[in-house]
Design a protein around this motif. Sequence first.
Motif, short mmCIF file in Angstrom:
data_model
loop_
_atom_site.label_atom_id
_atom_site.label_comp_id
_atom_site.label_asym_id
_atom_site.label_seq_id
_atom_site.Cartn_x
_atom_site.Cartn_y
_atom_site.Cartn_z
N GLN A 115 -3.40 3.74 -0.04
CA GLN A 115 -4.38 3.33 -1.05
C GLN A 115 -3.64 2.69 -2.21
O GLN A 115 -2.71 3.28 -2.78
CB GLN A 115 -5.19 4.53 -1.54
CG GLN A 115 -6.28 4.17 -2.53
CD GLN A 115 -7.13 5.37 -2.92
OE1 GLN A 115 -6.78 6.51 -2.61
NE2 GLN A 115 -8.25 5.14 -3.59
N LEU A 116 -4.05 1.48 -2.60
CA LEU A 116 -3.43 0.76 -3.69
C LEU A 116 -3.96 1.26 -5.03
O LEU A 116 -4.92 2.01 -5.09
CB LEU A 116 -3.70 -0.74 -3.54
CG LEU A 116 -3.32 -1.37 -2.19
CD1 LEU A 116 -3.59 -2.87 -2.21
CD2 LEU A 116 -1.87 -1.09 -1.85
N HIS A 117 -3.31 0.83 -6.14
CA HIS A 117 -3.75 1.23 -7.47
C HIS A 117 -5.17 0.78 -7.74
O HIS A 117 -5.91 1.42 -8.50
CB HIS A 117 -2.82 0.66 -8.54
CG HIS A 117 -1.48 1.33 -8.57
ND1 HIS A 117 -1.31 2.64 -8.97
CD2 HIS A 117 -0.24 0.89 -8.25
CE1 HIS A 117 -0.04 2.98 -8.90
NE2 HIS A 117 0.64 1.94 -8.46
N SER A 118 -5.57 -0.32 -7.12
CA SER A 118 -6.92 -0.84 -7.32
C SER A 118 -7.97 -0.01 -6.58
O SER A 118 -9.17 -0.21 -6.80
CB SER A 118 -6.99 -2.30 -6.83
OG SER A 118 -6.70 -2.37 -5.44
N GLY A 119 -7.53 0.89 -5.72
CA GLY A 119 -8.46 1.70 -4.95
C GLY A 119 -8.69 1.18 -3.54
O GLY A 119 -9.30 1.86 -2.71
N GLU A 131 3.04 -4.08 1.04
CA GLU A 131 2.74 -3.30 -0.15
C GLU A 131 3.84 -2.30 -0.48
O GLU A 131 4.16 -2.07 -1.64
CB GLU A 131 1.40 -2.57 0.02
CG GLU A 131 0.19 -3.48 0.10
CD GLU A 131 0.03 -4.33 -1.16
OE1 GLU A 131 0.45 -3.87 -2.25
OE2 GLU A 131 -0.54 -5.43 -1.07
N TYR A 135 6.00 -2.30 -3.85
CA TYR A 135 6.05 -1.13 -4.73
C TYR A 135 7.49 -0.77 -5.12
O TYR A 135 7.80 -0.57 -6.29
CB TYR A 135 5.38 0.06 -4.03
CG TYR A 135 5.57 1.37 -4.76
CD1 TYR A 135 4.79 1.70 -5.86
CD2 TYR A 135 6.56 2.28 -4.35
CE1 TYR A 135 4.96 2.90 -6.54
CE2 TYR A 135 6.74 3.48 -5.02
CZ TYR A 135 5.94 3.77 -6.11
OH TYR A 135 6.14 4.95 -6.79
N ARG A 138 9.18 -3.30 -7.39
CA ARG A 138 8.77 -3.11 -8.78
C ARG A 138 9.40 -1.86 -9.37
O ARG A 138 9.80 -1.83 -10.54
CB ARG A 138 7.24 -3.02 -8.85
CG ARG A 138 6.68 -2.90 -10.25
CD ARG A 138 5.16 -3.00 -10.27
NE ARG A 138 4.54 -1.95 -9.47
CZ ARG A 138 3.93 -2.16 -8.32
NH1 ARG A 138 3.89 -3.40 -7.81
NH2 ARG A 138 3.38 -1.16 -7.64
N ASP A 272 3.12 13.32 -18.46
CA ASP A 272 3.44 12.57 -17.25
C ASP A 272 4.88 12.08 -17.37
O ASP A 272 5.20 11.26 -18.23
CB ASP A 272 2.48 11.38 -17.10
CG ASP A 272 2.72 10.64 -15.79
OD1 ASP A 272 3.62 11.04 -15.04
OD2 ASP A 272 2.01 9.65 -15.53
N GLU A 274 6.61 10.39 -15.13
CA GLU A 274 6.93 9.34 -14.14
C GLU A 274 7.92 8.33 -14.69
O GLU A 274 8.88 7.95 -14.03
CB GLU A 274 5.65 8.64 -13.71
CG GLU A 274 5.92 7.53 -12.70
CD GLU A 274 4.64 6.80 -12.29
OE1 GLU A 274 4.73 5.88 -11.46
OE2 GLU A 274 3.57 7.17 -12.80
#
Length: 281
Positions: A115-119, A131, A135, A138, A272, A274
Amino acid sequence: MINFLSKLKAVKTQLKCWNREEFGNIFTVVKEADQRLSFLEEKLQQYEEPVLESDPLHCQIHDARTSLSRLERMEETFWKQKAWNNWLEEGNRNTGFFHVLAIERVRRAVITAIQLHSGRIVESQEDIKIEVARYFHRLFSAGEVDQGEDLLSSIPSLVSAEDNTNLLAKPTIQEVHHAVLSIPRDGAAGPDGFFAAFFVGCWDIVGQDLLNATIFLVIACRLRKLLPSLISQEQGAFVQGRAISESIALSQELLRELNRKVKGGNIAIKLDMEKAYDRVD
């Protein structure tokens, strides 16, 4: 490093050929040994009079049992290595368990969708590869970072010049040997499939090649000596002798007391981390 991996690949090919010629199909061999033992035991039961222990038939049965036991241990080792299982102790043997565990490990290693950040859900293997590469590209790309010299100057230096020199020194063959010995014998050192027991047993042959291939292990051993002076006493995870579950238990106890009436009230803040741990910058 590439040359060493090529050698390991060539050795693996030869070992597979040797295994087929020397042992054949371990499952077929175990089945045949079990059938032979059953045949001999049935033959013994057909005797009308008791058979002396010195009778050749008793010797054959003893040899058949010994052979079957040895082959069953080999089959167990096969599934144990397949499963990369380090925690099951001797005495809790279950070949079926290892079989299921190995199959489950392969099943869990397959990524069917992400599942991408966009959903959006991506299921195509080609799209998943794109993808995943995007990822990590980045993630491991350093951006503009404020060095914060004023802030860094307020942080005490806990690594001495001597410690830094030792960390940067070229690894010795003795350090590599010690690092290899620190790996669990039935735990693989990497994706090559060779267990640490192989490198320990064949050290005289592979030691020099390992010198340049296990630098990360040497660095880990060097850092281990400095960790007590670098890690805060309040840190509860990733430290030998401390468990993250202790922090979880402490958090649960604090949350239970969150509703207790006190002057000024209570508040819980979840941070968080991260950005601190998941990026190179």
